[in-house]
Design a protein around this motif. Structure first.
Motif, PDB file in Angstrom:
ATOM      1  N   GLN A  34       1.084  -1.502  -0.107  1.00 11.03           N
ATOM      2  CA  GLN A  34      -0.306   0.074  -0.566  1.00 11.03           C
ATOM      3  C   GLN A  34       1.023   1.365   0.157  1.00 11.03           C
ATOM      4  O   GLN A  34       0.225   2.502  -0.466  1.00 11.03           O
ATOM      5  CB  GLN A  34      -1.346  -0.148   1.194  1.00 11.03           C
ATOM      6  CG  GLN A  34      -2.492  -1.271   0.906  1.00 11.03           C
ATOM      7  CD  GLN A  34      -2.895  -0.704  -0.113  1.00 11.03           C
ATOM      8  OE1 GLN A  34      -3.643   0.010  -0.381  1.00 11.03           O
ATOM      9  NE2 GLN A  34      -2.876  -1.656  -0.717  1.00 11.03           N
ATOM     10  N   SER A  35       2.160   1.050  -0.038  1.00 12.25           N
ATOM     11  CA  SER A  35       3.574   2.759   0.398  1.00 12.25           C
ATOM     12  C   SER A  35       4.335   2.701  -1.232  1.00 12.25           C
ATOM     13  O   SER A  35       4.529   3.407  -1.160  1.00 12.25           O
ATOM     14  CB  SER A  35       3.698   2.113   1.973  1.00 12.25           C
ATOM     15  OG  SER A  35       4.535   0.998   1.692  1.00 12.25           O
ATOM     16  N   VAL A  95     -10.512 -12.066   5.377  1.00 10.32           N
ATOM     17  CA  VAL A  95     -10.330 -12.629   4.199  1.00 10.32           C
ATOM     18  C   VAL A  95     -11.685 -13.024   2.815  1.00 10.32           C
ATOM     19  O   VAL A  95     -11.159 -12.666   1.855  1.00 10.32           O
ATOM     20  CB  VAL A  95      -9.476 -14.329   4.007  1.00 10.32           C
ATOM     21  CG1 VAL A  95      -9.264 -14.377   2.560  1.00 10.32           C
ATOM     22  CG2 VAL A  95      -8.301 -14.029   5.165  1.00 10.32           C
ATOM     23  N   ALA A  96     -12.621 -14.027   3.725  1.00 12.82           N
ATOM     24  CA  ALA A  96     -13.733 -14.141   3.238  1.00 12.82           C
ATOM     25  C   ALA A  96     -14.337 -12.911   2.280  1.00 12.82           C
ATOM     26  O   ALA A  96     -14.834 -12.410   1.210  1.00 12.82           O
ATOM     27  CB  ALA A  96     -14.773 -15.269   3.423  1.00 12.82           C
ATOM     28  N   LYS A  97     -14.103 -12.609   3.366  1.00 17.25           N
ATOM     29  CA  LYS A  97     -15.286 -10.635   2.476  1.00 17.25           C
ATOM     30  C   LYS A  97     -13.916 -10.283   1.353  1.00 17.25           C
ATOM     31  O   LYS A  97     -15.177  -9.610   0.002  1.00 17.25           O
ATOM     32  CB  LYS A  97     -14.989  -9.560   4.088  1.00 17.25           C
ATOM     33  CG  LYS A  97     -16.206  -9.901   4.932  1.00 17.25           C
ATOM     34  CD  LYS A  97     -15.825  -8.617   6.120  1.00 17.25           C
ATOM     35  CE  LYS A  97     -16.965  -8.914   6.660  1.00 17.25           C
ATOM     36  NZ  LYS A  97     -17.176 -10.066   7.724  1.00 17.25           N
ATOM     37  N   THR A 136      -2.764  -4.215  12.533  1.00 16.73           N
ATOM     38  CA  THR A 136      -3.073  -6.218  12.185  1.00 16.73           C
ATOM     39  C   THR A 136      -1.921  -7.252  12.891  1.00 16.73           C
ATOM     40  O   THR A 136      -1.905  -8.632  12.618  1.00 16.73           O
ATOM     41  CB  THR A 136      -2.933  -6.759  10.604  1.00 16.73           C
ATOM     42  OG1 THR A 136      -1.545  -6.784  10.170  1.00 16.73           O
ATOM     43  CG2 THR A 136      -3.593  -5.832   9.407  1.00 16.73           C
ATOM     44  N   LYS A 137      -1.644  -6.179  14.184  1.00 15.39           N
ATOM     45  CA  LYS A 137       0.090  -6.972  14.921  1.00 15.39           C
ATOM     46  C   LYS A 137      -1.410  -8.411  15.134  1.00 15.39           C
ATOM     47  O   LYS A 137       0.098  -9.886  15.286  1.00 15.39           O
ATOM     48  CB  LYS A 137      -0.333  -6.730  15.860  1.00 15.39           C
ATOM     49  CG  LYS A 137       0.457  -7.429  17.125  1.00 15.39           C
ATOM     50  CD  LYS A 137       0.811  -6.348  17.713  1.00 15.39           C
ATOM     51  CE  LYS A 137       1.740  -6.445  19.069  1.00 15.39           C
ATOM     52  NZ  LYS A 137       1.351  -6.698  20.637  1.00 15.39           N
ATOM     53  N   GLY A 188       0.592  -7.705  -8.661  1.00 15.08           N
ATOM     54  CA  GLY A 188       0.559  -8.361  -7.352  1.00 15.08           C
ATOM     55  C   GLY A 188       0.006  -7.419  -6.106  1.00 15.08           C
ATOM     56  O   GLY A 188       0.948  -6.391  -6.579  1.00 15.08           O
ATOM     57  N   CYS A 189      -0.821  -7.054  -5.483  1.00 17.72           N
ATOM     58  CA  CYS A 189      -0.681  -5.768  -4.226  1.00 17.72           C
ATOM     59  C   CYS A 189      -1.333  -6.475  -2.720  1.00 17.72           C
ATOM     60  O   CYS A 189      -2.581  -7.379  -2.835  1.00 17.72           O
ATOM     61  CB  CYS A 189      -2.204  -4.703  -5.414  1.00 17.72           C
ATOM     62  SG  CYS A 189      -1.682  -3.267  -3.804  1.00 17.72           S
ATOM     63  N   SER A 190      -0.398  -5.670  -1.996  1.00 20.91           N
ATOM     64  CA  SER A 190      -1.300  -6.818  -0.965  1.00 20.91           C
ATOM     65  C   SER A 190      -2.686  -5.395  -0.134  1.00 20.91           C
ATOM     66  O   SER A 190      -2.589  -4.384  -0.563  1.00 20.91           O
ATOM     67  CB  SER A 190      -0.149  -6.063   0.734  1.00 20.91           C
ATOM     68  OG  SER A 190       1.111  -6.433  -0.143  1.00 20.91           O
ATOM     69  N   ALA A 191      -3.120  -6.391   0.503  1.00 19.83           N
ATOM     70  CA  ALA A 191      -4.208  -5.462   0.905  1.00 19.83           C
ATOM     71  C   ALA A 191      -4.662  -6.092   1.898  1.00 19.83           C
ATOM     72  O   ALA A 191      -4.793  -7.572   2.545  1.00 19.83           O
ATOM     73  CB  ALA A 191      -5.576  -5.468  -0.302  1.00 19.83           C
ATOM     74  N   ALA A 192      -5.683  -5.354   3.026  1.00 19.78           N
ATOM     75  CA  ALA A 192      -5.628  -5.677   4.484  1.00 19.78           C
ATOM     76  C   ALA A 192      -7.518  -5.598   4.491  1.00 19.78           C
ATOM     77  O   ALA A 192      -8.245  -6.308   5.606  1.00 19.78           O
ATOM     78  CB  ALA A 192      -4.535  -5.330   5.202  1.00 19.78           C
ATOM     79  N   THR A 193      -7.809  -4.868   3.842  1.00 22.49           N
ATOM     80  CA  THR A 193      -9.718  -4.518   4.144  1.00 22.49           C
ATOM     81  C   THR A 193     -10.039  -4.412   2.611  1.00 22.49           C
ATOM     82  O   THR A 193      -8.771  -5.204   1.263  1.00 22.49           O
ATOM     83  CB  THR A 193      -9.518  -2.961   3.662  1.00 22.49           C
ATOM     84  OG1 THR A 193      -9.397  -2.155   3.548  1.00 22.49           O
ATOM     85  CG2 THR A 193      -8.492  -2.764   5.575  1.00 22.49           C
ATOM     86  N   VAL A 194     -11.280  -4.113   2.022  1.00 24.25           N
ATOM     87  CA  VAL A 194     -11.867  -4.557   1.529  1.00 24.25           C
ATOM     88  C   VAL A 194     -11.620  -3.325   0.628  1.00 24.25           C
ATOM     89  O   VAL A 194     -11.766  -4.136  -1.001  1.00 24.25           O
ATOM     90  CB  VAL A 194     -13.456  -4.815   1.152  1.00 24.25           C
ATOM     91  CG1 VAL A 194     -14.419  -4.783   0.326  1.00 24.25           C
ATOM     92  CG2 VAL A 194     -13.897  -5.977   2.486  1.00 24.25           C
TER      93      VAL A 194
END
Length: 215
Positions: free
Chosen positions: A88-89, A152-154, A143-144, A107-113
């Motif tokens: 993201q950065s 993940v499912a969302k 995300t500690k 590829g891109c990292s993502a932690a939210t929808v």
């Protein structure tokens, strides 16, 4: 290239390899059936990563395994890698696409929808989602303790590209990530720090293939 076949994804980090070279770890993982390799090695210089990347490109190409470079578009171009993975950065996906062209894998990292849908809208071919579980090798803000398989499912439900779970994943918990809808899992220490990286790769792959996708 069929990204839906990316069940096991190795991210390299020689600093936790118990003195073994990244080349040796990658060769062992390939022997164990790894599907894709990402050159990370964030604690090395650009020149070191380039030299290592050239060797890994030779190793992976000989086995028809995709090689992705973390962050560095210039190194990916220099070693003729298959693509780049950005966070993201890092450079925006759209900019990476402009530099690498339509054939490269991004590829891109993502932690939210929201992060996931934005990355796909910008042209990402796949997502690295996590950290799924708590992890020490990959620091992701907020995300500690991990985002969990429900998130993940969302994300899987919100996008139409393959989702690769990453962060704290082991052969013991990988199945839950696949059951959440992920195409595969990315690991660092599970393979790199293992006494026998080939066996560790085989065990990880077996834990995924046992999952009934129709559940």
């Amino acid at each position: 290239m069929n990204l839906n076949g990316w069940q096991t994804y190795l991210v390299t980090q020689e600093s936790i390899s118990a003195g073994r070279s990244t080349q040796a770890i990658v060769e062992a993982a390939i022997a164990g059936g790894i599907d894709v390799v990402q050159l990370r090695e964030k604690d090395t210089s650009a020149q070191q990563r380039y030299e290592l990347g050239r060797e890994l490109r030779s190793i992976t190409a000989a086995h028809d395994i995709p090689l992705i470079v973390n962050d560095r578009v210039d190194i990916a171009l220099a070693i003729d890698a298959d693509g780049v993975h950005v966070g993201q950065s890092d450079l925006p996906v759209s900019v990476v696409r402009e530099q690498l062209g339509t054939d490269a894998l991004i590829g891109c990292s993502a932690a939210t929808v929201d992060e996931a849908t934005a990355a796909v809208d910008a042209g990402a071919d796949y997502l690295g989602v996590g950290a799924v579980y708590g992890t020490t090798s990959k620091k992701v803000a907020g995300t500690k303790n991990g985002i969990g398989t429900d998130r993940v499912a969302k994300i899987v439900d919100a996008v139409d590209v393959p989702v690769i779970g990453i962060g704290g994943i082991t052969a013991d918990n990988a199945a839950a990530v696949i059951e959440a809808g992920a195409t595969g899992v990315a690991v660092i220490s599970e393979i790199t720090a293992a006494d026998d990286p080939t066996t560790a790769t085989q065990t990880l792959a077996a834990s995924i293939t046992e999952v009934d996708h129709h559940v």
